[in-house]
Write a protein that holds these residues in place. Structure first.
Motif, PDB file in Angstrom:
ATOM      1  N   VAL A 211       9.123  10.621  11.957  1.00  0.00           N
ATOM      2  CA  VAL A 211       8.416  11.801  12.451  1.00  0.00           C
ATOM      3  C   VAL A 211       9.316  13.014  12.287  1.00  0.00           C
ATOM      4  O   VAL A 211      10.512  12.889  12.037  1.00  0.00           O
ATOM      5  CB  VAL A 211       8.010  11.662  13.938  1.00  0.00           C
ATOM      6  N   LEU A 212       8.727  14.190  12.438  1.00  0.00           N
ATOM      7  CA  LEU A 212       9.488  15.431  12.389  1.00  0.00           C
ATOM      8  C   LEU A 212       9.692  15.966  13.797  1.00  0.00           C
ATOM      9  O   LEU A 212       8.716  16.154  14.535  1.00  0.00           O
ATOM     10  CB  LEU A 212       8.753  16.474  11.542  1.00  0.00           C
ATOM     11  N   GLN A 213      10.937  16.233  14.168  1.00  0.00           N
ATOM     12  CA  GLN A 213      11.196  16.841  15.472  1.00  0.00           C
ATOM     13  C   GLN A 213      10.523  18.205  15.556  1.00  0.00           C
ATOM     14  O   GLN A 213      10.074  18.623  16.629  1.00  0.00           O
ATOM     15  CB  GLN A 213      12.701  16.974  15.702  1.00  0.00           C
TER      16      GLN A 213
ATOM     17  N   PHE B 168       9.638  11.231   5.497  1.00  0.00           N
ATOM     18  CA  PHE B 168       8.357  11.589   6.098  1.00  0.00           C
ATOM     19  C   PHE B 168       7.416  12.161   5.044  1.00  0.00           C
ATOM     20  O   PHE B 168       7.801  13.029   4.266  1.00  0.00           O
ATOM     21  CB  PHE B 168       8.587  12.622   7.206  1.00  0.00           C
ATOM     22  N   ASN B 169       6.195  11.665   5.015  1.00  0.00           N
ATOM     23  CA  ASN B 169       5.178  12.144   4.075  1.00  0.00           C
ATOM     24  C   ASN B 169       3.934  12.490   4.868  1.00  0.00           C
ATOM     25  O   ASN B 169       3.190  11.615   5.300  1.00  0.00           O
ATOM     26  CB  ASN B 169       4.858  11.077   3.030  1.00  0.00           C
ATOM     27  N   ALA B 170       3.718  13.781   5.081  1.00  0.00           N
ATOM     28  CA  ALA B 170       2.631  14.248   5.946  1.00  0.00           C
ATOM     29  C   ALA B 170       1.257  13.843   5.450  1.00  0.00           C
ATOM     30  O   ALA B 170       0.279  13.909   6.212  1.00  0.00           O
ATOM     31  CB  ALA B 170       2.699  15.769   6.080  1.00  0.00           C
ATOM     32  N   ASN B 171       1.136  13.422   4.200  1.00  0.00           N
ATOM     33  CA  ASN B 171      -0.175  13.086   3.634  1.00  0.00           C
ATOM     34  C   ASN B 171      -0.579  11.634   3.850  1.00  0.00           C
ATOM     35  O   ASN B 171      -1.640  11.216   3.383  1.00  0.00           O
ATOM     36  CB  ASN B 171      -0.180  13.401   2.135  1.00  0.00           C
ATOM     37  N   THR B 172       0.244  10.844   4.541  1.00  0.00           N
ATOM     38  CA  THR B 172      -0.084   9.442   4.743  1.00  0.00           C
ATOM     39  C   THR B 172      -0.678   9.206   6.129  1.00  0.00           C
ATOM     40  O   THR B 172      -0.388   9.935   7.082  1.00  0.00           O
ATOM     41  CB  THR B 172       1.166   8.556   4.586  1.00  0.00           C
ATOM     42  N   ASP B 173      -1.497   8.170   6.241  1.00  0.00           N
ATOM     43  CA  ASP B 173      -2.065   7.795   7.524  1.00  0.00           C
ATOM     44  C   ASP B 173      -0.982   7.377   8.511  1.00  0.00           C
ATOM     45  O   ASP B 173      -1.082   7.634   9.712  1.00  0.00           O
ATOM     46  CB  ASP B 173      -3.059   6.641   7.347  1.00  0.00           C
TER      47      ASP B 173
ATOM     48  N   PRO C 108       0.792  -1.230   0.000  1.00  0.00           N
ATOM     49  CA  PRO C 108       0.000   0.000   0.000  1.00  0.00           C
ATOM     50  C   PRO C 108       0.825   1.283   0.000  1.00  0.00           C
ATOM     51  O   PRO C 108       0.402   2.288  -0.558  1.00  0.00           O
ATOM     52  CB  PRO C 108      -0.830  -0.127   1.285  1.00  0.00           C
ATOM     53  N   LYS C 109       2.021   1.258   0.622  1.00  0.00           N
ATOM     54  CA  LYS C 109       2.844   2.463   0.667  1.00  0.00           C
ATOM     55  C   LYS C 109       3.750   2.601  -0.546  1.00  0.00           C
ATOM     56  O   LYS C 109       4.534   3.535  -0.644  1.00  0.00           O
ATOM     57  CB  LYS C 109       3.688   2.470   1.942  1.00  0.00           C
ATOM     58  N   GLY C 110       3.676   1.631  -1.504  1.00  0.00           N
ATOM     59  CA  GLY C 110       4.457   1.721  -2.727  1.00  0.00           C
ATOM     60  C   GLY C 110       5.725   0.910  -2.731  1.00  0.00           C
ATOM     61  O   GLY C 110       6.373   0.783  -3.777  1.00  0.00           O
ATOM     62  N   ASN C 111       6.140   0.368  -1.575  1.00  0.00           N
ATOM     63  CA  ASN C 111       7.353  -0.443  -1.555  1.00  0.00           C
ATOM     64  C   ASN C 111       7.077  -1.814  -2.150  1.00  0.00           C
ATOM     65  O   ASN C 111       5.950  -2.318  -2.130  1.00  0.00           O
ATOM     66  CB  ASN C 111       7.894  -0.565  -0.128  1.00  0.00           C
ATOM     67  N   LEU C 112       8.118  -2.434  -2.698  1.00  0.00           N
ATOM     68  CA  LEU C 112       7.981  -3.719  -3.377  1.00  0.00           C
ATOM     69  C   LEU C 112       8.379  -4.855  -2.445  1.00  0.00           C
ATOM     70  O   LEU C 112       9.337  -4.752  -1.681  1.00  0.00           O
ATOM     71  CB  LEU C 112       8.849  -3.747  -4.637  1.00  0.00           C
ATOM     72  N   ARG C 113       7.650  -5.951  -2.521  1.00  0.00           N
ATOM     73  CA  ARG C 113       7.928  -7.136  -1.713  1.00  0.00           C
ATOM     74  C   ARG C 113       7.718  -8.373  -2.567  1.00  0.00           C
ATOM     75  O   ARG C 113       7.134  -8.305  -3.653  1.00  0.00           O
ATOM     76  CB  ARG C 113       7.002  -7.212  -0.489  1.00  0.00           C
ATOM     77  N   PHE C 114       8.142  -9.514  -2.035  1.00  0.00           N
ATOM     78  CA  PHE C 114       7.850 -10.794  -2.662  1.00  0.00           C
ATOM     79  C   PHE C 114       6.775 -11.501  -1.846  1.00  0.00           C
ATOM     80  O   PHE C 114       6.785 -11.481  -0.616  1.00  0.00           O
ATOM     81  CB  PHE C 114       9.103 -11.667  -2.723  1.00  0.00           C
ATOM     82  N   SER C 115       5.851 -12.135  -2.552  1.00  0.00           N
ATOM     83  CA  SER C 115       4.767 -12.855  -1.890  1.00  0.00           C
ATOM     84  C   SER C 115       4.588 -14.208  -2.561  1.00  0.00           C
ATOM     85  O   SER C 115       4.686 -14.326  -3.789  1.00  0.00           O
ATOM     86  CB  SER C 115       3.456 -12.063  -1.993  1.00  0.00           C
ATOM     87  N   ALA C 116       4.349 -15.237  -1.738  1.00  0.00           N
ATOM     88  CA  ALA C 116       4.090 -16.568  -2.282  1.00  0.00           C
ATOM     89  C   ALA C 116       2.768 -16.549  -3.035  1.00  0.00           C
ATOM     90  O   ALA C 116       1.767 -16.023  -2.555  1.00  0.00           O
ATOM     91  CB  ALA C 116       4.045 -17.597  -1.160  1.00  0.00           C
TER      92      ALA C 116
END
Length: 660
Positions: free
Chosen positions: A253-255, A300-305, A137-145
């Motif tokens: 997070v942002l300090q 950090f992407n402020a627009n994500t949950d 969902p966040k765009g990163n790639l993974r391997f799945s069986a």
């Protein structure tokens, strides 16, 4: 109450397993299959092996929280844990030999697992599967069986090995909603208004220090000698000093946002809330350290949950215990393999005293009935072993109980063959359902502007759920709906874990499963997809938390607010004790039993939990005076009494030296 002016933009994602489907009204999608994996591509994953002497470990963890035991607060190191309770060396050797002879490289060995690298072709050959590349969902790639399961060779199967990787369809979701505002209720930074009128008094929008007054925290100027240093110790300020809080989440997070949460002004219409922490104490604004897990989630992407969640978690916990340090364990996503890797890192690092996790997945999603007969509950047992290890080292684990009330799960029929016309059903969320984790539920909190207009004095709480419009799921391009959709405090009974011994001292009901939650604090309500025709929650007492995200103030609701706030309370308790606490559930239930036994005798001193709360989470009810409910657990805290500091002065008015 001003919540009628709120407009929400997000709804809660419900994690589903067997099919690739998503809720239409949530911006996140389920993993997208991109095609067959490149056979030469490299994979990285972990193999977990069962613990030895697990019965003795369970007893040790119990004894470590029993004041009458010789093992009380005698915590293990990771190496001591591995020696006493780790997998059998012969099993580790057998698994290593098989992996290395099959083209795998063992890159690290931990207390319970081996980290492994191998090309895709070796994974497919050894585990009799085909790997697909999927986009999370966040765009990163993974391997799945391809069939969501691995067939383990005899050398691994015979020792009970578990490989959480390659099951990308098992994934958790955050326990918060992100609110936008409009009209007179718009929350803006540096707006007009008077310091004499706090938002929490009229709008029920809370900074942490508002809730510090409402829940009867001790004064910020209270000095204590840690109990472990009672004979020769020097008094220290009770602010969580020396304690370290861990946050497990899929974001950094942002300090600067943390700085804003401590020193800022926000307004809603004519009312303003001024936080001027640095003018009221010499303690610096707390800082956060980021520890990447499996490379982390990126910038950090402020627009994500997840970014909203991480911001909420850090600001609520540190706002409750400003003297504490905090470590954010930042995972690439909320898949179970990533979460388990994060808890492994927490245990092996052994740096934090308490960990808060504000996410969850329906426990039933792991059962064979929900997965075409394939049982994934071994993954839950892997989690449990990691929680046991952390507890034996003194680490306290907390998790939000969920925001979907008692009806937190789709049905098994829908999971296996999605169709219209089904309902959400009763079920609890993991990790809050684990008996070695403290599940934290939530309420709607109301306060009064007394004795001054700047106060946030406790008035009342309710645990009423909000009906939501039917949830919509995109199933292979078809839009299907699920009814009985709920916003409220997650709770109920585990179908995997039996009732633990500490729940025998309080009446948690006749169900033999572990009851959830254990304790509650403010969570808020009235989500954007509330069914106002069924119940107009905009006209009812509801609340929210003020959180800075990317430099702007926002309003968030969910048990993701209550769990990190409880982490702050535990940090205060760690400082007061001068040692870690391990699993705090036995303490919570012992205090609840004591409150029942002392009822009417020393009421002001033995009130550890508010029991004047009523409501229902669309499955279970809580009535005023009830000691335990699968809505709120033992109730919300009187924090001074919980800390055994009944005689200490109270925090009092926010934005003053006693409650900066």
């Amino acid at each position: 109450m001003r919540l009628h002016s709120l407009v929400t933009r997000a709804s809660v994602l419900c994690a589903l397993t067997t099919f690739g489907f998503s809720q239409v009204n949530h911006p996140h999608m389920r993993p997208q299959v991109l095609g067959a994996a490149d056979p030469g591509a490299s994979t990285h994953f972990s193999v977990y092996l069962p613990l030895t002497n697990k019965v003795a470990l369970e007893q040790l963890v119990s004894d470590q929280t029993n004041p009458s035991s010789p093992s009380f607060h005698k915590w293990l190191t990771p190496s001591e844990f591995k020696t006493q309770f780790g997998p059998k060396p012969s099993d580790l050797a057998k698994v290593k030999r098989k992996l290395e002879s099959s083209g795998f490289t063992v890159t690290a060995e931990h207390s319970q697992s081996l980290e492994v690298e191998a090309p895709v072709w070796a994974v497919e050959k050894l585990f009799a599967t085909q790997l697909q590349q999927v986009k999370m969902p966040k765009g990163n790639l993974r391997f799945s069986a391809a069939n969501h399961r691995l067939t383990l060779p005899a050398e691994l199967a015979s020792v009970g090995a578990i490989i959480p990787e390659f099951n990308a369809q098992l994934s958790a979701h955050v326990h918060s909603e992100h609110l936008n505002t409009a009209g007179t209720g718009t929350v803006v930074r540096n707006g007009v208004g008077s310091i004499d009128q706090r938002l929490s008094s009229a709008d029920s929008f809370f900074y942490p220090n508002d809730m510090n007054e409402a829940y009867d925290f001790p004064s910020f100027t209270t000095s204590v000698v840690p109990k472990s240093q009672a004979r020769s110790g020097t008094p220290v300020q009770l602010a969580g000093v020396g304690a370290t809080i861990g946050i497990v989440i899929s974001s950094t997070v942002l300090q600067s946002d943390i700085n804003d949460a401590f020193n800022s002004t926000v307004s809603a219409g004519p009312a303003s809330d001024v936080n001027n922490y640095s003018a009221n104490t010499t303690l610096p604004v707390p800082t956060v350290t980021i520890e990447p897990v499996l490379g982390g989630s990126g910038a950090f992407n402020a627009n994500t949950d997840d970014a909203a969640e991480a911001s909420l978690d850090t600001q609520m916990s540190l706002g409750t215990a400003p003297g504490a340090h905090e470590i954010v364990y930042n995972m690439p996503d909320l898949s179970d393999s990533a979460i388990i890797a994060a808890y492994t890192q927490v245990d092996e690092d052994n740096k934090v005293d308490v960990v808060s996790s504000s996410f969850g997945e329906c426990e039933l999603d792991f059962t064979a009935a929900y997965n075409g007969g394939v049982d994934f509950t071994g993954i839950l047992q892997t989690y449990h072993s990691l929680f046991l290890q952390g507890n034996s080292q003194g680490i306290t684990f907390l998790a939000s109980s969920g925001d979907n009330g008692a009806a937190a799960c789709v049905s098994a029929d829908f999971s296996n063959n999605p169709t219209n016309g089904t309902n959400f059903v009763l079920g609890v969320e993991h990790p809050a359902a684990d008996p070695n984790v403290t599940g934290v539920g939530g309420t709607n909190l109301k306060v009064s502007a007394t004795p001054t207009a700047n106060d946030s004095t406790y008035n009342s709480e309710n645990a009423n759920f909000d009906p939501r419009v039917p949830a919509q799921f995109n199933v292979n391009g078809n839009i299907l709906t699920v009814d009985n959709n709920t916003w409220g405090s997650g709770g109920g009974y585990s179908a995997v874990f039996p009732k633990p011994s500490y729940q025998q001292v309080v009446n948690t009901g006749t169900n033999p499963g572990r009851a959830v939650p254990d304790v509650s604090l403010q969570m808020g309500g009235c989500p954007g997809d509330a069914d106002l025709s069924a119940q107009d929650c905009t006209a009812l007492p509801r609340s929210a938390s003020i959180v800075f995200i990317g430099g702007a103030p926002n309003l968030l609701i969910g048990t993701s607010s209550s769990s990190p706030q409880m982490a702050g309370v535990v940090a205060l308790s760690v400082e007061l004790a001068g040692t870690r606490l391990g699993n705090i559930n036995p303490q919570l239930y012992a205090l609840s039993a004591l409150q029942t036994a002392a009822s009417g005798k020393t009421a002001s001193l033995s009130q550890f939990f508010h029991r004047n709360i009523s409501g229902n989470n669309n499955g279970y009810t809580v009535t005023s005076g009830q000691a335990y409910s699968p809505v709120l657990g033992n109730g919300t805290l009187f924090v001074k009494n919980f800390l055994q500091l009944q005689s200490a002065p109270a925090a009092g008015t926010p934005n003053t030296p006693t409650n900066p």
